[in-house]
Design a protein around this motif. Structure first.
Motif, PDB file in Angstrom:
ATOM      1  N   THR A  12       0.829  -1.203   0.000  1.00  0.00           N
ATOM      2  CA  THR A  12       0.000   0.000   0.000  1.00  0.00           C
ATOM      3  C   THR A  12       0.868   1.259   0.000  1.00  0.00           C
ATOM      4  N   ARG A  16       1.042   4.173  -2.883  1.00  0.00           N
ATOM      5  CA  ARG A  16       0.866   5.597  -2.588  1.00  0.00           C
ATOM      6  C   ARG A  16       2.028   6.418  -3.161  1.00  0.00           C
ATOM      7  N   GLU A  53     -10.581   5.345   1.231  1.00  0.00           N
ATOM      8  CA  GLU A  53      -9.704   4.975   2.338  1.00  0.00           C
ATOM      9  C   GLU A  53     -10.320   5.351   3.688  1.00  0.00           C
ATOM     10  N   THR A 122      -6.004  10.285   6.036  1.00  0.00           N
ATOM     11  CA  THR A 122      -6.586   8.944   6.134  1.00  0.00           C
ATOM     12  C   THR A 122      -5.500   7.888   6.290  1.00  0.00           C
ATOM     13  N   ARG A 123      -4.345   8.109   5.654  1.00  0.00           N
ATOM     14  CA  ARG A 123      -3.264   7.125   5.805  1.00  0.00           C
ATOM     15  C   ARG A 123      -2.737   7.121   7.238  1.00  0.00           C
ATOM     16  N   LEU A 126      -5.204   5.230   9.268  1.00  0.00           N
ATOM     17  CA  LEU A 126      -5.077   3.793   9.015  1.00  0.00           C
ATOM     18  C   LEU A 126      -3.943   3.208   9.843  1.00  0.00           C
ATOM     19  N   ILE A 160      -6.464  -1.318  -0.570  1.00  0.00           N
ATOM     20  CA  ILE A 160      -6.178   0.120  -0.688  1.00  0.00           C
ATOM     21  C   ILE A 160      -5.069   0.342  -1.709  1.00  0.00           C
ATOM     22  N   GLU A 164      -5.381   2.100  -5.406  1.00  0.00           N
ATOM     23  CA  GLU A 164      -4.552   3.239  -5.793  1.00  0.00           C
ATOM     24  C   GLU A 164      -3.763   2.938  -7.064  1.00  0.00           C
TER      25      GLU A 164
END
Length: 182
Positions: A12, A16, A53, A122-123, A126, A160, A164
């Motif tokens: 993930t 990103r 997300e 949001t990351r 998470l 996720i 992406e």
């Protein structure tokens, strides 16, 4: 940290990094422009990713809370099989048409810069929820995905990244489009 979860997080995070590098290739003044009436702008793609997300973070928080309340422990759970990346192929391949659920569709409320900030937020959330779930058997917490069926929390994290990757390809097409019409 569970090696399966660590692999999902690494996947993930790489997705990103690739996404952000692609956004950087698109001139800032073009990030709100749509290539056609029916296609999303870069800002809308980024807003969609942030909304998606955010929903997954809420799911992780819910499942971590349920596991903690039940007194679950990862210590007595068998080691789950590695995540099957092929299972997510339909998500990554941008040729497969997938209609975003209403709750994740961009509302046009965010600029590209605001959507990028939302993605950073949001990351971070998470990672906080995954840290809260450290030591819990996250692979036994399952929730259905509308296209992929049941996914455990490790797979939701992997999703996720796959999601992406899909939209990174879409952003790459925007870069090419705007380079050819300029």
């Amino acid at each position: 940290m569970d090696p399966r979860l660590a692999a999902a997080i690494a996947h993930t995070e790489q997705a990103r990094a690739d996404l952000l590098a692609t956004v950087e290739r698109l001139a800032p003044e073009l990030r709100e422009a749509r290539p056609s009436l029916e296609a999303w702008s870069a800002a809308e793609i980024l807003e969609h990713l942030a909304r998606t997300e955010k929903g997954i973070v809420k799911l992780v928080a819910l499942k971590v809370g349920e596991l903690a309340a039940a007194g679950a422990s990862g210590a007595d759970q068998p080691t789950p099989a590695p995540i099957d990346a092929q299972r997510f192929r339909m998500v990554v391949e941008s040729t497969a048409r997938m209609e975003a659920p209403e709750r994740t569709r961009p509302a046009g409320e965010l600029s590209a810069d605001a959507a990028l900030r939302a993605l950073r937020e949001t990351r971070a959330l998470l990672h906080n929820e995954l840290a809260r779930g450290d030591g819990l058997p996250l692979a036994v917490a399952v929730h259905p995905h509308p296209f992929l069926g049941p996914l455990d929390l490790h797979e939701w994290v992997w999703f996720i990244g796959a999601h992406e990757q899909r939209h990174t390809a879409q952003l790459g097409a925007l870069v090419t489009h705007f380079a050819t019409v300029a």
